[in-house]
Design an enzyme around this catalytic site. Structure first.
Site, PDB file in Angstrom:
ATOM      1  N   GLU A 143       0.836  -1.203   0.000  1.00 13.48           N
ATOM      2  CA  GLU A 143       0.000   0.000   0.000  1.00 13.48           C
ATOM      3  C   GLU A 143       0.867   1.248   0.000  1.00 13.48           C
ATOM      4  O   GLU A 143       1.960   1.255   0.554  1.00 13.48           O
ATOM      5  CB  GLU A 143      -0.894   0.000   1.247  1.00 13.48           C
ATOM      6  N   CYS A 166       3.311   8.557   1.048  1.00 21.22           N
ATOM      7  CA  CYS A 166       3.922   7.625   1.991  1.00 21.22           C
ATOM      8  C   CYS A 166       4.067   6.282   1.279  1.00 21.22           C
ATOM      9  O   CYS A 166       3.074   5.714   0.823  1.00 21.22           O
ATOM     10  CB  CYS A 166       3.009   7.514   3.217  1.00 21.22           C
ATOM     11  N   CYS A 193       7.057  -6.754   7.166  1.00 19.72           N
ATOM     12  CA  CYS A 193       8.183  -6.163   7.895  1.00 19.72           C
ATOM     13  C   CYS A 193       8.674  -7.185   8.902  1.00 19.72           C
ATOM     14  O   CYS A 193       7.883  -7.935   9.472  1.00 19.72           O
ATOM     15  CB  CYS A 193       7.723  -4.895   8.623  1.00 19.72           C
ATOM     16  N   CYS A 252       7.347  -4.475  15.701  1.00 21.42           N
ATOM     17  CA  CYS A 252       7.009  -3.498  16.746  1.00 21.42           C
ATOM     18  C   CYS A 252       5.581  -3.813  17.217  1.00 21.42           C
ATOM     19  O   CYS A 252       4.694  -4.047  16.392  1.00 21.42           O
ATOM     20  CB  CYS A 252       7.085  -2.075  16.204  1.00 21.42           C
ATOM     21  N   CYS A 296       2.375  -1.895  15.830  1.00 21.93           N
ATOM     22  CA  CYS A 296       2.240  -1.680  14.383  1.00 21.93           C
ATOM     23  C   CYS A 296       1.648  -2.896  13.698  1.00 21.93           C
ATOM     24  O   CYS A 296       2.107  -4.023  13.879  1.00 21.93           O
ATOM     25  CB  CYS A 296       3.618  -1.363  13.783  1.00 21.93           C
ATOM     26  N   GLY A 340       7.116  -1.760   5.981  1.00 24.68           N
ATOM     27  CA  GLY A 340       8.494  -2.235   5.891  1.00 24.68           C
ATOM     28  C   GLY A 340       9.512  -1.378   6.609  1.00 24.68           C
ATOM     29  O   GLY A 340       9.242  -0.234   6.994  1.00 24.68           O
ATOM     30  N   GLU A 341      10.688  -1.959   6.786  1.00 23.12           N
ATOM     31  CA  GLU A 341      11.836  -1.251   7.370  1.00 23.12           C
ATOM     32  C   GLU A 341      12.794  -0.963   6.218  1.00 23.12           C
ATOM     33  O   GLU A 341      13.494  -1.858   5.734  1.00 23.12           O
ATOM     34  CB  GLU A 341      12.482  -2.145   8.445  1.00 23.12           C
ATOM     35  N   SER A 391      12.564   6.535   6.967  1.00 25.54           N
ATOM     36  CA  SER A 391      12.297   6.310   8.386  1.00 25.54           C
ATOM     37  C   SER A 391      12.758   4.927   8.817  1.00 25.54           C
ATOM     38  O   SER A 391      12.517   3.944   8.128  1.00 25.54           O
ATOM     39  CB  SER A 391      10.794   6.461   8.639  1.00 25.54           C
ATOM     40  N   SER A 403      12.397   6.283  14.492  1.00 24.11           N
ATOM     41  CA  SER A 403      11.262   5.989  15.369  1.00 24.11           C
ATOM     42  C   SER A 403      11.795   5.741  16.768  1.00 24.11           C
ATOM     43  O   SER A 403      12.483   4.754  16.999  1.00 24.11           O
ATOM     44  CB  SER A 403      10.510   4.765  14.836  1.00 24.11           C
ATOM     45  N   HIS A 422       9.979   6.453  20.171  1.00 19.26           N
ATOM     46  CA  HIS A 422       8.854   5.854  20.899  1.00 19.26           C
ATOM     47  C   HIS A 422       9.082   5.596  22.382  1.00 19.26           C
ATOM     48  O   HIS A 422       8.126   5.405  23.116  1.00 19.26           O
ATOM     49  CB  HIS A 422       8.362   4.578  20.218  1.00 19.26           C
ATOM     50  N   ASN A 441      -2.340   5.243  16.706  1.00 20.38           N
ATOM     51  CA  ASN A 441      -3.565   4.755  16.065  1.00 20.38           C
ATOM     52  C   ASN A 441      -3.786   3.343  16.573  1.00 20.38           C
ATOM     53  O   ASN A 441      -2.958   2.476  16.322  1.00 20.38           O
ATOM     54  CB  ASN A 441      -3.405   4.723  14.546  1.00 20.38           C
ATOM     55  N   CYS A 471      -0.610   5.734  10.100  1.00 19.79           N
ATOM     56  CA  CYS A 471       0.633   5.088  10.545  1.00 19.79           C
ATOM     57  C   CYS A 471       0.322   3.802  11.283  1.00 19.79           C
ATOM     58  O   CYS A 471      -0.491   3.789  12.193  1.00 19.79           O
ATOM     59  CB  CYS A 471       1.390   5.967  11.542  1.00 19.79           C
TER      60      CYS A 471
HETATM   61  N1  SAH Z   1       9.983   0.819   9.720  1.00 18.10           N
HETATM   62  C1  SAH Z   1      10.090   2.246   9.674  1.00 18.10           C
HETATM   63  C2  SAH Z   1       9.039   2.938   8.810  1.00 18.10           C
HETATM   64  C3  SAH Z   1       7.598   2.461   8.888  1.00 18.10           C
HETATM   65  S1  SAH Z   1       6.527   2.988  10.155  1.00 18.10           S
HETATM   66  C4  SAH Z   1      10.098   2.813  11.062  1.00 18.10           C
HETATM   67  O1  SAH Z   1       9.902   2.067  12.009  1.00 18.10           O
HETATM   68  O2  SAH Z   1      10.340   4.009  11.212  1.00 18.10           O
HETATM   69  C5  SAH Z   1       6.308   4.709  10.070  1.00 18.10           C
HETATM   70  C6  SAH Z   1       6.037   5.305  11.446  1.00 18.10           C
HETATM   71  O3  SAH Z   1       4.734   4.940  11.971  1.00 18.10           O
HETATM   72  C7  SAH Z   1       7.027   4.799  12.489  1.00 18.10           C
HETATM   73  O4  SAH Z   1       7.461   5.869  13.279  1.00 18.10           O
HETATM   74  C8  SAH Z   1       6.187   3.838  13.285  1.00 18.10           C
HETATM   75  O5  SAH Z   1       6.723   3.573  14.536  1.00 18.10           O
HETATM   76  C9  SAH Z   1       4.871   4.554  13.313  1.00 18.10           C
HETATM   77  N2  SAH Z   1       3.760   3.701  13.744  1.00 18.10           N
HETATM   78  C10 SAH Z   1       3.657   2.366  13.605  1.00 18.10           C
HETATM   79  N3  SAH Z   1       2.504   1.907  14.125  1.00 18.10           N
HETATM   80  C11 SAH Z   1       1.848   3.002  14.577  1.00 18.10           C
HETATM   81  C12 SAH Z   1       0.587   3.188  15.198  1.00 18.10           C
HETATM   82  N4  SAH Z   1      -0.226   2.161  15.451  1.00 18.10           N
HETATM   83  N5  SAH Z   1       0.222   4.449  15.516  1.00 18.10           N
HETATM   84  C13 SAH Z   1       1.030   5.492  15.247  1.00 18.10           C
HETATM   85  N6  SAH Z   1       2.221   5.387  14.655  1.00 18.10           N
HETATM   86  C14 SAH Z   1       2.642   4.140  14.329  1.00 18.10           C
END
Ligand code: SAH
Length: 349
Positions: A91, A104, A111, A115, A118, A167-168, A199, A222, A224, A299, A342
């Site tokens: 997507e 995006c 991935c 996490c 996610c 993905g990463e 990212s 990221s 967090h 989210n 996200c």
């Molecule tokens: N793998 C990369 C890029 C993909 S995620 C990374 O980790 O940065 C893009 C962003 O969305 C990241 O900062 C990720 O941590 C965040 N993200 C993932 N799940 C989310 C959620 N449920 N709510 C808000 N942000 C989220």
């Protein structure tokens, strides 16, 4: 057969030289594909027969297929569900903002990072995308916008790209680096490097490799949580590359004042990482780093119980950063009504 969209301009120039064709044609092919969005050289009568014949023999033009386009009624974001040539799906999300249009994009099918907050992480990794499949997402978004002139957006072409889809990206450095070369090429999509963010969840080895290939790349990290133990629980990658080691390397690569800010992303999770104490620790941690902070209210994804903090808690966290002189923004994710926000990107194979 090679995919045209995998090729940076330099490889097309090498191809032309090898086929004893003037190198200028590499530029013409690029211009057609990325400026006019008409990749098939047959459609350009100015190109010599020898070139179009050689091209037809040696290159394919496999753009992903747009299977569905979900349009958000709230914020005019559009989630494109794309099918790759092997039937797998990814997507990308078109996000119109007041002054610009950001896309995006995904760098992998699924991935490997898992996490906990996610949705994509729950899929596991199926495979890396090729450079052409990454670039193809931008081309398709531009084509979609051209075909929908009524869709409200100030810009009609993608002006900014964030590698924040599935993905990463730093698990797929070579393809990402080639994609960056095509996206930024003046004869290609001509997006400035400043308009593209890659990212990462904190893949230190990938950061080293990407920065070696693309020194001025804009990185987003990221974060967090600034607490190593807590971060390891919500982001398993932290066990391999602890946050402190990533940040200290980034301070060498992007020292304060160097003008290429690292975007620190901080997804706020109620009761997990939202205390003002943690905000103060974040301020300390980023001293000496050229950085900005984006606070992203979580989210929620089923079936975790994790939710976003209250607006007041988010504000208090923001105020600590702001008072310390940190550049900070609260970013509400776009496309929540179409599961495009996200962490919500997930597809069934
Ligand atoms: N793998 C990369 C890029 C993909 S995620 C990374 O980790 O940065 C893009 C962003 O969305 C990241 O900062 C990720 O941590 C965040 N993200 C993932 N799940 C989310 C959620 N449920 N709510 C808000 N942000 C989220």
């Amino acid at each position: 057969m090679r995919s045209f969209y995998d090729q940076p301009l330099t490889s097309l120039e090498r191809y032309c030289a090898g086929a004893r064709l003037p190198q200028i044609h590499a530029r013409n092919l690029f211009r057609n594909a990325y400026k006019a969005l008409r990749a098939d050289p047959e459609q350009d009568e100015r190109l010599p027969r020898a070139l179009t014949a050689a091209f037809a023999r040696d290159f394919s033009l496999p753009l992903p297929r747009v299977v569905e386009a979900h349009r958000s009624a709230y914020d005019h974001s559009v989630k494109l569900l794309l099918e790759l040539s092997d039937g797998l799906r990814v997507e990308s999300v078109i996000m119109p903002e007041s002054q610009r249009l950001t896309l995006c994009i995904s760098s992998q099918v699924g991935c490997a990072q898992a996490c906990v907050f996610c949705h994509t992480g729950r899929m596991g990794l199926t495979r890396n995308l090729t450079a052409g499949e990454i670039v193809g997402q931008v081309v398709l978004a531009d084509l979609w916008l051209a075909a929908h002139p009524d869709w409200p957006s100030v810009e009609r072409r993608v002006g900014n790209v964030v590698f924040m889809g599935m993905g990463e990206p730093l698990d797929n450095v070579d393809a990402v680096a080639d994609a960056l070369s095509i996206l930024t090429d003046p004869y290609g999509l001509a997006l400035g490097l400043r308009r593209i963010s890659v990212s990462t969840a904190g893949h230190l080895e990938g950061i080293e490799r990407l920065v070696a290939l693309v020194p001025n790349v804009r990185l987003a990290l990221s974060v967090h949580s600034v607490d190593e133990q807590k971060r390891s629980k919500i982001m398993p990658i932290n066990r391999r590359w602890p946050l402190a080691s990533v940040i200290s390397r980034l301070k060498e690569l992007r020292p304060e004042g160097n003008g290429i800010p690292v975007m620190l992303q901080y997804t706020m999770i109620k009761g997990v990482n939202d205390s003002v104490e943690e905000a103060a620790r974040l301020v300390e941690l980023m001293r000496g780093l050229e950085a900005k902070v984006n606070l992203i209210p979580l989210n929620p994804i089923d079936p975790t119980r994790l939710v976003a903090p209250s607006p007041e808690t988010i504000q208090a966290f923001r105020d600590v950063l702001h008072a310390a002189g940190v550049r900070v923004m609260v970013r509400y994710s776009k496309g929540q009504d179409i599961a495009a926000a996200c962490g919500q990107l997930v597809v069934r194979a």
